[in-house]
Design an enzyme around this catalytic site. Structure first.
Site, PDB file in Angstrom:
ATOM      1  N   SER A  85       0.835  -1.194   0.000  1.00 37.12           N
ATOM      2  CA  SER A  85       0.000   0.000   0.000  1.00 37.12           C
ATOM      3  C   SER A  85       0.880   1.258   0.000  1.00 37.12           C
ATOM      4  O   SER A  85       1.652   1.458  -0.932  1.00 37.12           O
ATOM      5  CB  SER A  85      -0.953  -0.052   1.194  1.00 37.12           C
ATOM      6  OG  SER A  85      -2.046   0.813   1.016  1.00 37.12           O
ATOM      7  N   ASP A 176      -1.452  14.219  13.249  1.00 43.93           N
ATOM      8  CA  ASP A 176      -1.683  15.535  12.644  1.00 43.93           C
ATOM      9  C   ASP A 176      -1.014  15.654  11.282  1.00 43.93           C
ATOM     10  O   ASP A 176      -1.607  16.166  10.327  1.00 43.93           O
ATOM     11  CB  ASP A 176      -1.182  16.646  13.571  1.00 43.93           C
ATOM     12  CG  ASP A 176      -2.050  16.813  14.805  1.00 43.93           C
ATOM     13  OD1 ASP A 176      -3.207  16.351  14.773  1.00 43.93           O
ATOM     14  OD2 ASP A 176      -1.570  17.401  15.793  1.00 43.93           O
ATOM     15  N   HIS A 235      -7.309  -6.306   0.404  1.00 46.49           N
ATOM     16  CA  HIS A 235      -6.117  -5.446   0.465  1.00 46.49           C
ATOM     17  C   HIS A 235      -5.004  -6.056   1.308  1.00 46.49           C
ATOM     18  O   HIS A 235      -3.835  -5.846   1.050  1.00 46.49           O
ATOM     19  CB  HIS A 235      -6.534  -4.089   1.032  1.00 46.49           C
ATOM     20  CG  HIS A 235      -5.476  -3.040   0.940  1.00 46.49           C
ATOM     21  ND1 HIS A 235      -4.803  -2.748  -0.233  1.00 46.49           N
ATOM     22  CD2 HIS A 235      -4.970  -2.198   1.892  1.00 46.49           C
ATOM     23  CE1 HIS A 235      -3.940  -1.766  -0.008  1.00 46.49           C
ATOM     24  NE2 HIS A 235      -4.022  -1.425   1.269  1.00 46.49           N
TER      25      HIS A 235
END
Length: 254
Positions: A85, A176, A235
């Site tokens: 990924s 963040d 996946h």
């Protein structure tokens, strides 16, 4: 940047494994241990993940350079590289920008194209968790379930929780920064980049990340690419179909 990693095996040939978004080296320990019977395996925490350092920059250019630096720091000669990924995108970017630093490349369930941003719900869920109010992982799971209904996905995500000696929880991932850079994480490779090194793409037939129409794009970047699609896998091919996955990987590397 000095990346955290796990080293397994004593083979003469090295294999470096890169996890995906919100993951860590722990996700690949089972596969890594099996492959370490034949290879010296390095399972790496990418920046802003696991126990690796945090940074305000989170781009494939930066992560590819992290990998190049890791190879040089540990004096690894022409390793095989495998990425899943986001880790697959890092591996692809690395392969076309540092073609002299690796032998073979394995990309797991990702194509070199841009994808629509699709982790919004997960990111909102993770940001919604009030860590000050979390006393147990069950507390965090309950809060996250309002955004992520799938238990398996929540269990995977909550592996990123860290509890210190005072029993206070914090995130291992740099939440963040990942949130701010999610569009960059979804971007594709530049069209001018390519390599003729041997490359294997392994996709899950039940996953939408590699579709038949992506084969042309894959071959444009990697003319010597081989594509294998695993029946009944999504996946997380290496977790869902480990025996089939390992058989494909080992055949390619040999």
């Amino acid at each position: 940047m000095e990346l955290n990693y796990k080293e397994l095996g004593e083979g003469s040939k090295s294999l470096i494994i890169l996890h995906g978004l919100f993951g860590s080296s722990d996700n690949w320990l089972t596969i890594g241990r099996k492959l370490s019977e034949e290879y010296k395996v390095y399972i790496v925490d990418q920046r802003n993940h696991g126990d690796s350092p945090h940074s305000d920059e989170h781009s494939y250019k930066a992560m590819a350079q992290d990998l190049a630096d890791f190879i040089k720091q540990h004096k690894i000669e022409n390793p095989h590289i495998m990425g899943h990924s986001m880790g697959g995108k890092t591996a692809m970017y690395f392969a076309v920008t540092h073609p002299d630093l690796f032998d073979k490349l394995i990309v797991v369930d990702i194509a070199p194209k841009a994808y629509p941003v699709h982790h919004d719900q997960i990111l909102e869920g993770l940001k919604s968790i009030d860590l000050d109010a979390v006393k147990t992982r069950s507390d965090a799971d309950k809060q996250l379930s309002e955004y992520v209904p799938e238990l398996g996905v929540r269990q995977f995500l909550l592996k990123n929780l860290n509890r210190d000696a005072k029993k206070q929880y914090s995130w291992k991932i740099n939440l963040d920064v990942l949130d701010k850079n999610i569009e960059q994480i979804s971007e594709g490779l530049e069209k001018r980049l390519a390599t003729e090194k041997p490359v294997l793409f392994v996709g899950g037939k039940n996953s939408y990340y590699i579709k038949e129409e992506d084969y042309i794009t894959i071959n444009n970047f990697f003319p010597n690419a081989k594509i294998e699609m695993v029946e009944g896998a999504g996946h997380w091919i290496h977790a869902e179909k480990p025996e089939e996955f390992l058989s494909i990987i080992e055949d390619f590397l040999r």
